[in-house]
Write a protein that holds these residues in place. Structure first.
Motif, PDB file in Angstrom:
ATOM      1  N   ASP A  17       0.860  -1.317   0.054  1.00 47.31           N
ATOM      2  CA  ASP A  17       0.049  -0.192  -0.204  1.00 47.31           C
ATOM      3  C   ASP A  17       0.866   1.268  -0.043  1.00 47.31           C
ATOM      4  OD1 ASP A  17       1.113  -0.064   2.307  1.00 47.31           O
ATOM      5  OD2 ASP A  17      -0.664  -0.886   3.533  1.00 47.31           O
ATOM      6  N   LYS A 208      -5.754   2.993  -7.284  1.00 46.30           N
ATOM      7  CA  LYS A 208      -6.417   2.400  -8.453  1.00 46.30           C
ATOM      8  C   LYS A 208      -6.655   3.379  -9.647  1.00 46.30           C
ATOM      9  CE  LYS A 208      -9.503  -1.318  -9.316  1.00 46.30           C
ATOM     10  NZ  LYS A 208      -8.523  -2.283  -9.475  1.00 46.30           N
ATOM     11  N   SER A 211      -3.537   3.131 -12.076  1.00 43.30           N
ATOM     12  CA  SER A 211      -3.495   1.922 -12.777  1.00 43.30           C
ATOM     13  C   SER A 211      -3.350   2.052 -13.998  1.00 43.30           C
ATOM     14  CB  SER A 211      -4.332   0.856 -12.238  1.00 43.30           C
ATOM     15  OG  SER A 211      -5.640   1.278 -12.364  1.00 43.30           O
ATOM     16  N   SER A 244      -2.730  -1.554  -5.894  1.00 39.70           N
ATOM     17  CA  SER A 244      -3.865  -0.958  -6.743  1.00 39.70           C
ATOM     18  C   SER A 244      -3.126  -0.519  -7.870  1.00 39.70           C
ATOM     19  CB  SER A 244      -4.592   0.038  -5.830  1.00 39.70           C
ATOM     20  OG  SER A 244      -4.426  -0.214  -4.483  1.00 39.70           O
ATOM     21  N   SER A 247      -2.442  -2.869 -10.307  1.00 39.99           N
ATOM     22  CA  SER A 247      -3.264  -4.070 -10.830  1.00 39.99           C
ATOM     23  C   SER A 247      -3.647  -4.364 -12.235  1.00 39.99           C
ATOM     24  CB  SER A 247      -4.514  -3.502 -10.010  1.00 39.99           C
ATOM     25  OG  SER A 247      -5.115  -2.310 -10.390  1.00 39.99           O
TER      26      SER A 247
END
Ligand code: GLP
Length: 276
Positions: A17, A208, A211, A244, A247
């Motif tokens: 993280d 995210k 990403s 994230s 990902s």
């Protein structure tokens, strides 16, 4: 445990993280400054950098890092006469980093977003970088649209320090984080060519919403649609990303390592990367 892999020649460190990611980037900066006390750092602003600066301040408070000989050059600044000084990127840096460490005011360099002569100001900044011996270690975030610094999509690999018009998506993103009274239309930024002149580069991406940009930067076509993709032309780049942000990458299997082994691992695996 963090892990490491290579993708299209770029070393990627994957952290669970942003908290761990921030620690990793701060350790990499610490390692670098151990080998070069008077190093020249290229610095970035934005939410991503907060855990990085927090960890650097923590290391500094334990007397494990000395910034007194370090010179810094920030990537960019808003170009706008109406925004308040407290909304400038310089203020972000003072508040989140400079005010808490032993860095000397005379060693902090920033583009002047209130200049009345853009070309002189851009020339001055490039000359200062040159006088300092060039940037040793450039820290970068990445915009959702793949920008680095304020080099928006369309910026060429040869672009240098200049005034740029901000894209709508960038204005929206910046406003969300910085909560500006008025969103600037323009910014001053060092160019892609200036970034690629740094001896080492660490790009940091968490979350995210980064990403897609991370995927395009690492796996897409190299070109001005995603300015961060030009980093693949450099031979000494590390991406530090959290799970994230990673990902969407093709293959996220990586070999795991204990955080305490990071310095050794970086030395071993990026010999070329870490030689000065
Ligand atoms: C801003 C800055 C960049 C920064 C990026 C990401 O526009 N000019 O230097 O890396 O956008 O910001 P954040 O970390 O807040 O997502």
């Amino acid at each position: 445990m963090p892990s490491v892999r290579y993708l299209n020649g770029i070393k990627i460190i994957l952290a669970k993280d942003k908290k761990t990611g921030g620690r990793i980037v701060a350790s990499l900066i610490q390692e670098f400054l151990k080998s070069k006390k008077n190093g020249v750092l290229g610095l970035a602003t934005g939410e991503t950098m907060i855990p990085v600066y927090k960890n650097l301040i923590g290391i500094y408070r334990k007397n494990k890092i000395d910034f007194s000989g370090v010179k810094t050059f920030n990537l960019d600044e808003y170009f706008d006469n109406e925004i308040k000084d407290r909304e400038r990127l310089r203020n972000f840096m003072d508040k989140n980093f400079f005010n808490h460490v032993s860095i000397q005011g005379k060693n902090i360099n920033f583009l002047d977003g209130k200049t009345t002569n853009v070309s002189d100001e851009c020339r001055r900044y490039e000359e200062e970088i040159k006088k300092a011996g060039g940037i040793d270690l450039q820290i970068l975030g990445i915009g959702r649209n793949g920008h680095v610094g304020f080099n928006e999509p369309g910026s060429s690999m040869r672009s240098r320090t200049r005034r740029v018009k901000l894209k709508e998506s960038t204005k929206k993103d910046n406003n969300q984080f910085f909560k500006l009274s008025k969103v600037p239309e323009y910014a001053l930024t060092i160019g892609v060519a200036n970034i690629l002149e740094a001896r080492k580069i660490i790009l940091v991406a968490f979350g995210k919403n980064k990403s897609a940009a991370v995927k395009l930067a690492l796996e897409g076509k190299i070109g001005n649609k995603i300015p961060a993709s030009f980093l693949r032309k450099h031979n000494n780049v590390i991406f530090v990303v959290d799970e994230s942000a990673a990902s969407k990458l093709q293959d996220v299997n990586m070999s795991r390592f204990a955080l305490r082994k990071l310095p050794t691992l970086v030395r071993e695996k990026t010999k070329a990367n870490l030689e000065h």
